[in-house]
Design an enzyme around this catalytic site. Structure first.
Site, PDB file in Angstrom:
ATOM      1  N   ASP A  67       0.806  -1.222   0.000  1.00  0.00           N
ATOM      2  CA  ASP A  67       0.000   0.000   0.000  1.00  0.00           C
ATOM      3  C   ASP A  67       0.840   1.273   0.000  1.00  0.00           C
ATOM      4  OD1 ASP A  67       0.873  -0.595   2.572  1.00  0.00           O
ATOM      5  OD2 ASP A  67      -1.121  -0.985   3.359  1.00  0.00           O
ATOM      6  N   ASN A 136      -7.761  -2.838  13.841  1.00  0.00           N
ATOM      7  CA  ASN A 136      -9.167  -3.136  13.530  1.00  0.00           C
ATOM      8  C   ASN A 136      -9.295  -4.375  12.639  1.00  0.00           C
ATOM      9  OD1 ASN A 136      -8.259  -2.244  11.081  1.00  0.00           O
ATOM     10  ND2 ASN A 136      -9.617  -0.480  10.923  1.00  0.00           N
ATOM     11  N   HIS A 138      -7.509  -4.917   9.866  1.00  0.00           N
ATOM     12  CA  HIS A 138      -7.207  -4.714   8.442  1.00  0.00           C
ATOM     13  C   HIS A 138      -5.919  -5.424   8.036  1.00  0.00           C
ATOM     14  CE1 HIS A 138      -4.920  -0.633   9.162  1.00  0.00           C
ATOM     15  NE2 HIS A 138      -4.071  -1.618   9.156  1.00  0.00           N
ATOM     16  N   GLU A 143      -9.813  -2.087   4.866  1.00  0.00           N
ATOM     17  CA  GLU A 143     -10.474  -1.772   6.124  1.00  0.00           C
ATOM     18  C   GLU A 143     -11.721  -2.653   6.313  1.00  0.00           C
ATOM     19  OE1 GLU A 143      -8.767  -0.156   8.091  1.00  0.00           O
ATOM     20  OE2 GLU A 143      -8.483   1.962   7.626  1.00  0.00           O
TER      21      GLU A 143
HETATM   22  C1  F6R Z   1       1.246  -1.557   6.123  1.00  0.00           C
HETATM   23  C2  F6R Z   1       0.009  -2.294   6.214  1.00  0.00           C
HETATM   24  C3  F6R Z   1      -0.809  -2.324   7.464  1.00  0.00           C
HETATM   25  C4  F6R Z   1      -0.014  -2.668   8.717  1.00  0.00           C
HETATM   26  C5  F6R Z   1      -0.925  -2.674   9.950  1.00  0.00           C
HETATM   27  C6  F6R Z   1      -0.150  -2.962  11.214  1.00  0.00           C
HETATM   28  O1  F6R Z   1       1.821  -1.709   4.834  1.00  0.00           O
HETATM   29  O2  F6R Z   1      -0.357  -2.850   5.247  1.00  0.00           O
HETATM   30  O3  F6R Z   1      -1.835  -3.275   7.294  1.00  0.00           O
HETATM   31  O4  F6R Z   1       0.596  -3.910   8.560  1.00  0.00           O
HETATM   32  O5  F6R Z   1      -1.563  -1.444  10.068  1.00  0.00           O
HETATM   33  O6  F6R Z   1       0.742  -1.919  11.447  1.00  0.00           O
HETATM   34  P1  F6R Z   1       1.777  -1.944  12.660  1.00  0.00           P
HETATM   35  O7  F6R Z   1       2.771  -2.997  12.328  1.00  0.00           O
HETATM   36  O8  F6R Z   1       2.388  -0.557  12.634  1.00  0.00           O
HETATM   37  O9  F6R Z   1       0.994  -2.227  13.879  1.00  0.00           O
END
Ligand code: F6R
Length: 242
Positions: A67, A136, A138, A143
């Site tokens: 992303d 959440n 995702h 989302e």
């Molecule tokens: C980032 C991504 C997100 C993160 C998720 C967890 O490229 O795709 O899905 O993996 O938000 O983020 P952290 O590791 O910062 O808790």
């Protein structure tokens, strides 16, 4: 599903890097799906260290990131392109032409999604997709409520994701409201998936992701159906396991 519970974050990072390293040794031309966020930083540090002593080689590796924020140019210090360069790409022998992320400042979002889909289709299937878990549920920026069949698309970030990511920005209002993300359908087509989860704050959502009802309301629950999923969680993240 394979679940590996590690002592702590450092141990998680070593195990995850070993898993990815083994993939690169077995298939030096691997296509890696990569994630940003806090969780994989230690994994990338271990990969950089292994590359430095020539244990693993990125020369023929291709990467496709999950992303990118819409509106952030690659040189913006909170863009995911910048993150990847800082944490991995600038420190390993990867060929820059083999690096792929959505273009956050593409003029036409629809054209950009189609361009990214084409890259994924041309290079794919992704051999190994690394994922973190959103608070959440995702995965990527898919989302809650996202259809399981999606390709690359532009998403409006939820309040909880904006809140969670505000820690990286000077103020919450600086967090972009939209992002490009690879779709769940594309994530699920990866040959192998490695989900890394750390910390007590993720314990409940991890339990739900791996053993709760499969629903688009918790996007990560679809991973229960992936034929080759490995979860590496530290003890804190695993403490709500049944
Ligand atoms: C980032 C991504 C997100 C993160 C998720 C967890 O490229 O795709 O899905 O993996 O938000 O983020 P952290 O590791 O910062 O808790």
């Amino acid at each position: 599903m394979r679940i590996i519970i590690t002592r702590d974050y450092d141990d998680l990072s070593r195990r995850a890097a070993d898993y990815i390293g083994a993939q690169l040794i077995l298939k030096p031309t691997s296509v890696l799906g990569l994630a940003t966020g806090s969780t994989p930083i230690g994994t990338y540090q271990n990969l950089v260290a292994a590359n430095k002593v020539q244990k693993i080689n990125f020369a023929a590796v291709k990467t496709i990131n999950l992303d990118e924020y819409q509106g952030l140019a690659p040189d913006h210090d909170q863009s995911y392109y910048y993150f990847m360069k800082k944490n991995l790409f600038d420190s390993v022998n990867i060929d820059p032409k083999n690096i792929h992320l959505p273009d956050g400042v593409a003029k036409d979002a629809q054209v950009e999604c189609a361009r990214y889909d084409q890259i994924i289709n041309q290079l794919g299937p992704i051999d190994l997709q690394l994922l973190g878990l959103g608070a959440n549920g995702h995965i990527g920026f898919n989302e809650p409520g996202t259809a399981f069949t999606t390709g690359t698309h532009l998403v409006g970030l939820t309040e909880s994701t904006i809140e969670a990511n505000a820690r990286f920005f000077a103020q919450k209002s600086d967090v972009p409201r939209h992002a490009f993300t690879m779709g769940i359908g594309q994530i699920m087509r990866a040959s192998k998936i490695l989900l890394v989860v750390s910390g007590a704050g993720k314990a409940e959502i991890l339990r739900e992701a791996i053993s709760g009802p499969v629903t688009p309301q918790v996007p990560a629950t679809i991973l229960q159906f992936h034929p080759d999923l490995t979860v590496i969680a530290d003890q804190e993240a695993a403490k709500a396991f049944p």
